[in-house]
Every structure is written in structure tokens, then in C-alpha cells.
Design a protein around this motif. Sequence first.
Motif, PDB file in Angstrom:
ATOM      1  N   SER A 116      -0.230  -3.729  -3.809  1.00  0.00           N
ATOM      2  CA  SER A 116      -0.223  -2.483  -4.123  1.00  0.00           C
ATOM      3  C   SER A 116       1.157  -1.760  -4.228  1.00  0.00           C
ATOM      4  O   SER A 116       2.009  -2.042  -3.340  1.00  0.00           O
ATOM      5  CB  SER A 116      -1.243  -1.591  -3.422  1.00  0.00           C
ATOM      6  N   SER A 131      -1.449   3.871   1.823  1.00  0.00           N
ATOM      7  CA  SER A 131      -0.539   4.836   1.080  1.00  0.00           C
ATOM      8  C   SER A 131      -1.741   5.514   0.151  1.00  0.00           C
ATOM      9  O   SER A 131      -2.764   5.076  -0.428  1.00  0.00           O
ATOM     10  CB  SER A 131       0.196   4.045   0.202  1.00  0.00           C
ATOM     11  N   ARG A 141      -3.076   0.305   7.537  1.00  0.00           N
ATOM     12  CA  ARG A 141      -1.983   0.898   6.883  1.00  0.00           C
ATOM     13  C   ARG A 141      -2.414   1.627   5.450  1.00  0.00           C
ATOM     14  O   ARG A 141      -3.350   0.825   4.944  1.00  0.00           O
ATOM     15  CB  ARG A 141      -0.804  -0.194   6.455  1.00  0.00           C
ATOM     16  N   SER A 178       3.077  -2.890  -0.882  1.00  0.00           N
ATOM     17  CA  SER A 178       2.360  -3.534   0.281  1.00  0.00           C
ATOM     18  C   SER A 178       1.932  -4.774  -0.148  1.00  0.00           C
ATOM     19  O   SER A 178       1.189  -4.658  -1.153  1.00  0.00           O
ATOM     20  CB  SER A 178       1.465  -2.745   1.209  1.00  0.00           C
ATOM     21  N   LEU A 199       3.873  -6.442   9.132  1.00  0.00           N
ATOM     22  CA  LEU A 199       3.069  -5.601   9.882  1.00  0.00           C
ATOM     23  C   LEU A 199       2.048  -6.529  10.744  1.00  0.00           C
ATOM     24  O   LEU A 199       1.369  -6.329  11.724  1.00  0.00           O
ATOM     25  CB  LEU A 199       2.194  -4.653   8.945  1.00  0.00           C
ATOM     26  N   PRO A 246      -0.031  -2.391  14.545  1.00  0.00           N
ATOM     27  CA  PRO A 246      -0.895  -1.517  13.705  1.00  0.00           C
ATOM     28  C   PRO A 246      -2.239  -2.007  13.114  1.00  0.00           C
ATOM     29  O   PRO A 246      -2.356  -3.163  13.130  1.00  0.00           O
ATOM     30  CB  PRO A 246       0.084  -1.718  12.443  1.00  0.00           C
ATOM     31  N   ARG A 254       4.341   9.488   6.712  1.00  0.00           N
ATOM     32  CA  ARG A 254       5.814   9.876   6.172  1.00  0.00           C
ATOM     33  C   ARG A 254       5.306  10.357   4.565  1.00  0.00           C
ATOM     34  O   ARG A 254       4.615   9.701   3.697  1.00  0.00           O
ATOM     35  CB  ARG A 254       6.608   8.491   5.706  1.00  0.00           C
ATOM     36  N   ARG A 289       8.839  -4.563   6.178  1.00  0.00           N
ATOM     37  CA  ARG A 289       8.524  -4.778   7.688  1.00  0.00           C
ATOM     38  C   ARG A 289       7.473  -5.898   7.599  1.00  0.00           C
ATOM     39  O   ARG A 289       6.323  -5.511   6.890  1.00  0.00           O
ATOM     40  CB  ARG A 289       8.014  -3.537   8.080  1.00  0.00           C
ATOM     41  N   ASP A 305       5.036  -4.449   4.393  1.00  0.00           N
ATOM     42  CA  ASP A 305       5.460  -3.220   3.513  1.00  0.00           C
ATOM     43  C   ASP A 305       6.779  -3.239   3.279  1.00  0.00           C
ATOM     44  O   ASP A 305       7.727  -3.802   3.808  1.00  0.00           O
ATOM     45  CB  ASP A 305       4.723  -1.947   3.827  1.00  0.00           C
ATOM     46  N   LEU A 344       0.654   4.780   8.835  1.00  0.00           N
ATOM     47  CA  LEU A 344       0.625   3.487   9.863  1.00  0.00           C
ATOM     48  C   LEU A 344      -0.351   3.912  11.089  1.00  0.00           C
ATOM     49  O   LEU A 344       0.220   4.903  11.650  1.00  0.00           O
ATOM     50  CB  LEU A 344       1.989   3.134  10.330  1.00  0.00           C
ATOM     51  N   ARG A 363       7.489   1.784  -3.453  1.00  0.00           N
ATOM     52  CA  ARG A 363       6.746   1.484  -1.946  1.00  0.00           C
ATOM     53  C   ARG A 363       5.901   0.318  -2.526  1.00  0.00           C
ATOM     54  O   ARG A 363       5.159   0.438  -3.457  1.00  0.00           O
ATOM     55  CB  ARG A 363       6.009   2.498  -1.547  1.00  0.00           C
ATOM     56  N   ASP A 404       3.531   1.910  -5.202  1.00  0.00           N
ATOM     57  CA  ASP A 404       3.834   3.216  -5.810  1.00  0.00           C
ATOM     58  C   ASP A 404       5.211   3.393  -6.443  1.00  0.00           C
ATOM     59  O   ASP A 404       6.013   2.938  -5.853  1.00  0.00           O
ATOM     60  CB  ASP A 404       3.438   4.166  -4.846  1.00  0.00           C
ATOM     61  N   ASP A 458       2.854   7.644   3.161  1.00  0.00           N
ATOM     62  CA  ASP A 458       2.169   6.312   3.525  1.00  0.00           C
ATOM     63  C   ASP A 458       1.631   6.683   5.167  1.00  0.00           C
ATOM     64  O   ASP A 458       2.459   7.540   5.989  1.00  0.00           O
ATOM     65  CB  ASP A 458       2.949   5.140   3.471  1.00  0.00           C
TER      66      ASP A 458
END
Lengths: 139, 139, 139, 139
Positions: C85, B131, B129, C131, C105, B126, B103, C103, C115, B117, C129, C87, B115
Amino acid sequence: MSLVLNKEELTDYLAEIFPQIRDDFAVDDLTADTITMRLLTDERHLRPGGTVSGPSMFALADVSVYAMVLARVGKKALAVTTNCSMDFMRKPESGRDLIAQCRLLKLGRVLAVGDVLMASEGSDKPVARASLTYSIPPR
Amino acid sequence: MSLVLNKEELTDYLAEIFPQIRDDFAVDDLTADTITMRLLTDERHLRPGGTVSGPSMFALADVSVYAMVLARVGKKALAVTTNCSMDFMRKPESGRDLIAQCRLLKLGRVLAVGDVLMASEGSDKPVARASLTYSIPPR
Amino acid sequence: MSLVLNKEELTDYLAEIFPQIRDDFAVDDLTADTITMRLLTDERHLRPGGTVSGPSMFALADVSVYAMVLARVGKKALAVTTNCSMDFMRKPESGRDLIAQCRLLKLGRVLAVGDVLMASEGSDKPVARASLTYSIPPR
Amino acid sequence: MSLVLNKEELTDYLAEIFPQIRDDFAVDDLTADTITMRLLTDERHLRPGGTVSGPSMFALADVSVYAMVLARVGKKALAVTTNCSMDFMRKPESGRDLIAQCRLLKLGRVLAVGDVLMASEGSDKPVARASLTYSIPPR
């Protein structure tokens, strides 16, 4: 805390378990909580433009922390990378080996953390910075 | 906001600028702010044990965000990765392609953030992950 | 996999163990692998200029993944953050709550990964964002 | 490259632009590419159990790199955090200040990168590691 494998034992063990990368990486120096690793830069590590590629820098960071952990826990463990963060700060100089200075920041029961600063040989300007976490399986 | 390159144009342009990776990656799907990329898993992407290696996963994440940015800004830009963070969560299944769902979260004047997945084809668990931030040079 | 605590039980338990943050965060929605949390934005969460501060966004991301893990493993666990991490992509809009979509994961034996995407209420443009990895202690 | 603000000027300027944090942080030491900052640990920085909270550690890392950048570019800039990655490795010791050692790794035209290692005062065991990127707006 002290080393379980010395530089020669570590080099031999890496060549034994990862024969396909023995021409890619070399251990330059090893202490109880630092390791210096070298990417023996070759055509296959470059990206268009002639500088070392991102995946090759990732591989150098990853193998540095892995080797450091092995040197401390010995041949029995099979640690796996669980996290990596990297900052790419400058272009590596073309035609030079890339040198990674790695510090072991934590060696716990289940997690090990190391960070890595890399620069082109002969330069002190950091090309990239990485930190990695390894999960250490129960014995 | 809309695409400057469609899926076919993007595929052709990637093959033109990165001929060495045309057998590694394929664009499965492309929308204005998502891209699905596939690692055409082959011997050279594997690590001992037969699963996709960390550097190959890094490369898949990196190329996914790069391709997404290209599809939006067109052929003129030469973006460079400045940051990547990845979590490795499960072993990829061996013998399967790895599918990255990316995305585009931000496309600014100087920075783009995406990011990713990834999962083995046919699985919804998954594997990793990521980014990534790209710096977009001034025109 | 299913929830051990429902939304009301989770809200009560968070208020019990973290009484000092009961006025900061609220659980908006909870499913088996997602949680929506709200920062009840107030003066004390702002930085000069009137937008939500970095530490407040970090706290929202951190509590979101923690709450999600609690909802799945129940009241017995005492998970600790091992990695984060983030952003930061846009300025939050001032005077609005910040909504985090989280979510889950991975929920493994020793590590959980989630994340988070956050936006100002009423906007679909991501502000940040994150994670996070939590270490789950042995029982 | 050299400092534009010395330690006293930097301390004064931080107090001027962030009056609300003047009781939280102090500059212990400053060189051309390193800064040592101290979290003046107090009740409000703690989490249940009495150790420094995650958001307080994030704030210490963030302010350290911000202050380092300010010391180099001077009072004119208004840099914003774009990325942060942190590893939380050990519990801080309760009742102790937290000391952050920060290195400026890159100060470019548009991006600055610093990393931070923090430990409880009087201890050399790292509590947390962070790396942050700041975006520097055009003048």
C-alpha cells in the motif's frame, strides 16, 4: 473447489465461535467463491450523525472474508487477518442495514485474499471497498 | 507549522464531540506533528482469546490521525476518513493498554495523511501498522 | 536478531540476482532493522513533467523491503511481494535522487513486513509512504 | 453519468499525453464505469524468471484508473494518484498479455476511486488486485 460448510452450517458455526456478534451480522447468501453478509445496523454501530461507524464497517469487511474462508476450509482452521485496506467512499444511509458483497480471490496454502464492496440496503452506490488478507496456520 | 489545540484542549474537545469514546481513548502526548494515543483496554475491546480486536485497533488508528488533524486545524473542521491500510503483525498482549504512535505525514488543503505504529504498553514489538487519509472539507 | 549480509555483500548479491537494476538503486546504509536505499534518478524514471514516476517509486519501495529481508535471511530465500500500500503525498523534486528510509517491522516464519518513507535528497518532506508484505517460502 | 471521451478519443488522447507508453498499454473496452486495459507484455516488463514485474503491474493498475477518470472528466483534468493498495496473488503466465478489468467506484468533486482485477490473457485466475485513489484538482 467447493464449499465445506453450507449457509446454515456456517451461520451456526459463527454463532458458536463468536456468540457476541450473532446479533450484528447475518449471512444472506453463499456460493463457492462469494458471500453476502449483512450488518444488522443498530444504535451501537453508529457514529455521531447517525451513520454506520468506520470500526463497524471494518468489522463487517473482516467477518465477511473470515466467514468465506471458513466456508471453504471448514471448522478446523483459525485464520488471522494480516492486512486490510479500505476506501470509504460515501456516507451510508441512516437506518439501513449495510450489505457486503465479498469475493474470494485467492485461497492458497498459507494466504487467503478476499475483497468486499458494501452498500446500504436498497442502494447500488458503494459506501466502502475493502480487501483483506488472512493467514492460514499450518494444520 | 504549529498546534492550534494543546493536549488539554484536544482532550476536552474530543470528549465533547465524541462523548461515547471518552472512556476508550486518552491522549498521552502531543507535538506539532506526532501524537501518542492510548486504548484504555477493557472487556468490550477484546475478541475471543482475550486480545484486542481488529475493529478496536482500527478505531485506535482512526482516532489517532483524526485527533492529530484536529490539533492542527482546530475545532472548525469535520474531516472524514477516505482510506485506511493496516498490517496486523503480532497478537497484542492481553490485559495491557495499546499505545499508538502517530505521525502526521501531510496536511494539505484537501487531504491529510498520517501513519500509526501500535504496541502493547511496555513492549517495543509492533502489534499493528496503519496509514490513513482524511479528506478535509472546504471551509 | 542480526544481519546475515553486510552492506557490501548485500550490494553484490543484488547486482548478481538483478543485474538489470544495478544502475537504478544503491544501498546507502544498513542496520539490523533499517535500510536506506537510493533511486539513482535518471531519464528513464521520470514521467511527463520531469518528476519520478509512480512505477519507479513503487520499484524503490519494493526493492528496499526485499533488500532488507535478504540482509536478514541470507541468500537462500526467494521472497515474493504479496501486498503493497502506498500514499503519494508530494511531487518529488526534479533532478534529485529519491531516498527511501525502510524499517523492518516484522520478520516472521512466513511473512515479513516493512514500511518505507521516501523524500527527495536534501529534503525532509515525505514524497511517498509505502508498506509491503513479503511471503517467505518454506526452506 | 456518461462518457466524455469514447474508446478511440481516449486512446488518441493517452498517446498524445503519454507518448512513451503507447506501446505498453491498449484500451480493449470502455463503458460508462468500466474499462478493460491490456499490458502489451514485452521483454522490458519482465523480471528475472520471465513473468511480468511488480512495477509493470502497478503501472497497468495506475493507467487503467487514470484512463477511466479521463474518459469521464475529459481532457481538461490533470488527476494525480494519491493512494494505491495492491495484492499480488499469483504469478502471471509468461508470454501472455496482462488484462486489467477496472471499475470506477466513485467519481467525486475532489476524489475518484477505482479498483482493478488483473489476469493473464485467457485465464480467469486473478494475478493481482489493486485499488487506487486519484485527486482531481479544482478547475
